[in-house]
Each structure stands twice: as structure tokens, then as C-alpha cells.
Write a protein that holds these residues in place. Structure first.
Motif, PDB file in Angstrom:
ATOM      1  N   PHE A 124     -96.905 -27.741  29.895  1.00 17.43           N
ATOM      2  CA  PHE A 124     -95.854 -27.045  30.641  1.00 17.43           C
ATOM      3  C   PHE A 124     -94.784 -27.947  31.266  1.00 17.43           C
ATOM      4  N   LYS A 125     -94.919 -29.235  31.196  1.00 16.45           N
ATOM      5  CA  LYS A 125     -94.063 -30.130  31.978  1.00 16.45           C
ATOM      6  C   LYS A 125     -92.587 -30.034  31.606  1.00 16.45           C
ATOM      7  N   SER A 126     -92.278 -29.919  30.312  1.00 20.09           N
ATOM      8  CA  SER A 126     -90.883 -29.873  29.891  1.00 20.09           C
ATOM      9  C   SER A 126     -90.596 -28.589  29.119  1.00 20.09           C
ATOM     10  N   SER A 127     -89.314 -28.344  28.902  1.00 18.09           N
ATOM     11  CA  SER A 127     -88.927 -27.137  28.167  1.00 18.09           C
ATOM     12  C   SER A 127     -89.421 -27.169  26.728  1.00 18.09           C
ATOM     13  N   LYS A 128     -89.677 -28.369  26.203  1.00 18.68           N
ATOM     14  CA  LYS A 128     -90.150 -28.510  24.830  1.00 18.68           C
ATOM     15  C   LYS A 128     -91.669 -28.498  24.724  1.00 18.68           C
ATOM     16  N   SER A 129     -92.360 -28.459  25.853  1.00 24.79           N
ATOM     17  CA  SER A 129     -93.822 -28.423  25.835  1.00 24.79           C
ATOM     18  C   SER A 129     -94.301 -27.147  25.160  1.00 24.79           C
ATOM     19  N   LEU A 130     -95.453 -27.229  24.507  1.00 31.11           N
ATOM     20  CA  LEU A 130     -95.941 -26.100  23.727  1.00 31.11           C
ATOM     21  C   LEU A 130     -96.127 -24.837  24.557  1.00 31.11           C
ATOM     22  N   GLY A 131     -96.596 -24.986  25.783  1.00 36.44           N
ATOM     23  CA  GLY A 131     -96.806 -23.818  26.628  1.00 36.44           C
ATOM     24  C   GLY A 131     -95.517 -23.076  26.928  1.00 36.44           C
ATOM     25  N   ASN A 132     -94.418 -23.804  27.065  1.00 37.80           N
ATOM     26  CA  ASN A 132     -93.119 -23.175  27.306  1.00 37.80           C
ATOM     27  C   ASN A 132     -92.493 -22.700  26.003  1.00 37.80           C
ATOM     28  N   ARG A 133     -92.724 -23.433  24.943  1.00 36.13           N
ATOM     29  CA  ARG A 133     -92.149 -23.055  23.650  1.00 36.13           C
ATOM     30  C   ARG A 133     -92.736 -21.739  23.151  1.00 36.13           C
ATOM     31  N   PHE A 134     -94.007 -21.511  23.456  1.00 40.72           N
ATOM     32  CA  PHE A 134     -94.669 -20.276  23.050  1.00 40.72           C
ATOM     33  C   PHE A 134     -94.943 -19.388  24.265  1.00 40.72           C
ATOM     34  N   GLY A 135     -94.020 -19.417  25.222  1.00 43.86           N
ATOM     35  CA  GLY A 135     -94.240 -18.704  26.477  1.00 43.86           C
ATOM     36  C   GLY A 135     -94.519 -17.224  26.320  1.00 43.86           C
ATOM     37  N   ASN A 136     -93.886 -16.582  25.340  1.00 44.08           N
ATOM     38  CA  ASN A 136     -94.077 -15.143  25.162  1.00 44.08           C
ATOM     39  C   ASN A 136     -95.430 -14.783  24.566  1.00 44.08           C
ATOM     40  N   THR A 137     -96.177 -15.786  24.150  1.00 37.95           N
ATOM     41  CA  THR A 137     -97.476 -15.524  23.527  1.00 37.95           C
ATOM     42  C   THR A 137     -98.592 -15.387  24.565  1.00 37.95           C
ATOM     43  N   PHE A 138     -98.370 -15.871  25.777  1.00 38.98           N
ATOM     44  CA  PHE A 138     -99.368 -15.716  26.838  1.00 38.98           C
ATOM     45  C   PHE A 138     -99.434 -14.250  27.245  1.00 38.98           C
ATOM     46  N   VAL A 139    -100.652 -13.759  27.424  1.00 41.38           N
ATOM     47  CA  VAL A 139    -100.853 -12.351  27.752  1.00 41.38           C
ATOM     48  C   VAL A 139    -101.840 -12.219  28.900  1.00 41.38           C
ATOM     49  N   SER A 140    -102.067 -10.986  29.293  1.00 37.97           N
ATOM     50  CA  SER A 140    -103.064 -10.667  30.311  1.00 37.97           C
ATOM     51  C   SER A 140    -104.186  -9.856  29.684  1.00 37.97           C
ATOM     52  N   THR A 141    -105.421 -10.122  30.108  1.00 38.49           N
ATOM     53  CA  THR A 141    -106.552  -9.330  29.630  1.00 38.49           C
ATOM     54  C   THR A 141    -106.840  -8.155  30.561  1.00 38.49           C
ATOM     55  N   SER A 142    -106.100  -8.100  31.673  1.00 42.78           N
ATOM     56  CA  SER A 142    -106.337  -7.053  32.660  1.00 42.78           C
ATOM     57  C   SER A 142    -105.572  -5.785  32.304  1.00 42.78           C
ATOM     58  N   LYS A 143    -106.181  -4.647  32.595  1.00 43.29           N
ATOM     59  CA  LYS A 143    -105.521  -3.364  32.366  1.00 43.29           C
ATOM     60  C   LYS A 143    -104.663  -2.946  33.550  1.00 43.29           C
ATOM     61  N   THR A 144    -104.811  -3.651  34.666  1.00 43.13           N
ATOM     62  CA  THR A 144    -104.099  -3.254  35.878  1.00 43.13           C
ATOM     63  C   THR A 144    -103.121  -4.312  36.383  1.00 43.13           C
TER      64      THR A 144
END
Length: 346
Positions: free
Chosen positions: A227-247
Motif C-alpha cells: 500500500f505504500k505507493s500508488s503503484k503498489s499492488l494493493g492500490n493498483r487492485f484497490g477495487n478488488t478488495f471486498v467485505s465478507t460481512s452482510k451488514t
């Protein structure tokens, strides 16, 4: 695990993230022995009619392995004079370079989220797909290159762990005399104590068992690499992170990403287990830590998510969402079964 090159066109990373979520195609049978444990294969798209495959098992007798194939598909093979096993990216044509670059991005992205290699629809080159499908040597050289780059990614995560471990666990503050440092590190690694924050950095027993996986070193590695830079994988694929919670839709760190980080922290700690003045550098091979990796996955999914003590799904979501939040911000608020205080978890 496999990576398919099929027809289609993608112009940006957001579409690539969507493509990452698709299921991979059928596996092919042949594997290069050295890469058996973790290299993907590259497969061409399935045709509408019955599959007709004619594999070229070896090109060793040909003066030029590219003979008879469309120029667009040609690659520059290792010449064998330096003992180099994999192809060199700088020697390839632009089309092949683009395909390999995207394959690497997608493969490393999926390593974070699902441990499988994606189907990529991004490059519209059916001739290359056909060459991949029908020439084992060609396919092997391309996949070996991608595998090597994914392996480098894992090694880089371990490098981030090495930078964090010595100071954030207080190892350097413990004297080497009378095996004090050796005993200290052994206690950290026993029952996976190292995944818990400590009330006192020099007391390996003063751990908060209601906060698994929230040690500052783990959060530091998450931040530094993903996440450190804009090119880091976590930021590059930011829309792929999801929530497992229904609420609650707060994004979570996926268990595959967290398990990889924790394994690298474990590997970095092992370099101090002899209690020496300096760390004893060890190679990081994914296959050497499969058992530890599997243990952490089981702990996260079976002992927390499916916990019968309270609401396991809520505890899992709160943990992984907190790791995402703190990992993104960079702020930290021998294989044994960890002793977890599930009742104390928020």
C-alpha cells in the motif's frame, strides 16, 4: 494453477481486476520438473469445436525454434552460452513484452486474492495463443519467465519482513550472551506468539491473545509492500478488495495476502533463531513454507471465521477490515497450533 492467453481487449487495470476474478481454464498435463510446485502453464482458448491438439514436444533438433511460426509469435530463446534458463525480457518484441508484463501483474494480483492464476482477456493475439497451445518449448519459456517474476514478488515481501522484524520485535535489544536472544526468538516463534502484539516489546510472553495477526510488524509489511505507493499492488487492485460481512461494506485484507505476509515474517524470524549477533540469511522458497502457509489459512478460516465462540464471521470481518485500514495507512494500533483467545476478540 494456470494462466490462459485468450482473445479480447482490456485497456486498463480496472478491467484487468474484473478479469482476474474469472475462473481459470482446463489444466494442461506437462510440467517442467524444476517448476513443478508453483509454475503456471499457459493455455490457448478453447475452440467452439472438438479440440485438436498437436503438441511439439521438443524443438531441440531445429536450428531455430521459431521456424514455421508467425513472426508475431517469435521469441528470443536463451542461447545457452551463459547457462541462463529463462528468456530475457529486453530481447523480446513489443507484443511479447506486453503480454508478459500483463501476465505478471495479473499473476501477482491473484496471488494476493485467490492463490490461483487468472484468465486474461487483455491481449488480442490468437496466433500467439495458438503457438502456446501447440509448442511445449515455447509455452515453457513464457511461463517460466512469469513464474520467476511472481517468485521475485514473494521474495520482495520477505525483504520487507526482514527490514521490520529485528527492530519491531526488539530482537537487537536482547543480548546474545547465555543464549538469551536465542530463547527470546524461540518464545516468539512458539505457538505462533509472533502474530500477537506485545504489551512489552522485550517480554515475548506479554502478548495480547485477543488480537491475532495485529502485531505492528505484520501491519508494517502489509503497508510497505502492498500500500505504500500508488503503484503498489494493493492500490493498483484497490477495487478488488471486498467485505465478507452482510451488514458492513468495509474492505478487508484477503486471507491469501495476510497469510503470505505472515509467512514472510515467520521466515524473517527464523533467520534469528540461532540467537547470533547478526541474522543468518536464508533463501526464501515458497515450497519450504507451505505447511506454515496452510496453517495460517486454516487458523483464519477454520478457527476464526467458523469459530463457534460468538459470531465468527463478525470477528473475522472486524479483524480483516482493521488490517486493511491500518495496513493501508501504515499505522499499527516449528509449526504449532496458535493459542487464540476467541472470546476476547472484538
Amino acid at each position: 494453477m494456470e494462466l490462459s492467453l485468450i482473445q479480447g481487449q482490456t485497456d486498463n487495470d480496472e478491467e484487468a481486476e474484473t478479469n482476474m476474478k474469472k475462473k481459470p481454464g482446463p489444466k494442461t498435463a506437462r510440467r517442467d520438473a524444476k517448476y513443478e510446485s508453483e509454475r503456471p502453464t499457459i493455455a490457448a482458448p478453447a475452440s467452439n469445436g472438438p479440440a485438436k491438439k498437436k503438441k511439439v514436444h521438443s524443438t531441440a533438433t531445429q536450428s531455430n525454434p521459431n521456424d514455421g511460426w508467425p513472426v508475431e509469435t517469435h521469441i528470443t530463446y536463451p542461447d545457452g552460452t551463459t547457462g541462463q534458463r529463462t528468456i530475457s525480457l529486453r530481447l523480446q518484441n513489443m507484443v511479447i513484452c506486453n503480454i508478459l508484463h500483463e501476465a505478471i501483474v495479473l499473476a501477482t494480483g491473484l496471488t494476493m486474492f485467490e492463490e490461483v492464476f487468472p484468465t486474461t482477456n487483455s491481449l488480442k493475439h490468437p496466433q500467439i495463443a495458438h503457438h502456446v497451445e501447440n509448442d511445449d518449448t515455447y509455452s515453457r519459456h513464457l511461463t517460466n519467465y512469469v513464474t520467476g517474476r511472481v517468485g521475485k514478488m514473494r521474495a520482495d515481501v520477505k525483504g520487507a519482513a526482514v527490514d521490520a522484524v529485528a527492530s519491531m520485535y526488539g530482537i537487537l535489544q536482547v543480548p546474545v550472551e547465555n543464549d538469551a536472544r536465542k530463547k527470546f526468538v524461540k518464545t516468539l516463534m512458539s505457538k505462533l506468539n509472533f502474530i500477537f502484539p506485545q504489551n512489552h516489546i522485550l517480554d515475548a510472553h506479554s502478548i495480547r491473545r485477543n488480537e491475532p495477526y495485529l502485531h505492528p510488524a505484520i501491519i508494517s509489511v502489509l503497508h510497505k509492500f502492498f500500500f505504500k505507493s500508488s503503484k503498489s499492488l494493493g492500490n493498483r487492485f484497490g477495487n478488488t478488495f471486498v467485505s465478507t460481512s452482510k451488514t458492513d461494506d468495509a474492505k478487508e485484507v484477503p486471507e491469501a495476502m495476510l497469510s503470505l505476509v505472515v509467512v514472510t515474517v515467520f521466515a524473517a524470524l527464523k533467520e534469528w533463531e540461532e540467537g547470533k549477533t547478526e541474522r543468518q540469511k536464508q533463501d526464501f522458497a515458497a515450497t519450504s513454507f507451505n505447511e506454515t502457509y496452510t496453517l495460517h489459512k486454516a487458523t483464519l478460516l477454520d478457527k476464526i471465521l467458523k469459530s463457534k465462540v460468538g459470531d465468527g464471521t463478525q470477528k473475522y470481518h472486524m479483524l480483516m477490515a482493521r488490517l486493511y485500514r491500518e495496513g493501508k495507512a501504515g499505522i499499527a494500533d516449528s509449526v504449532e497450533t496458535p493459542d487464540l483467545d476467541f472470546e476476547g476478540m472484538e
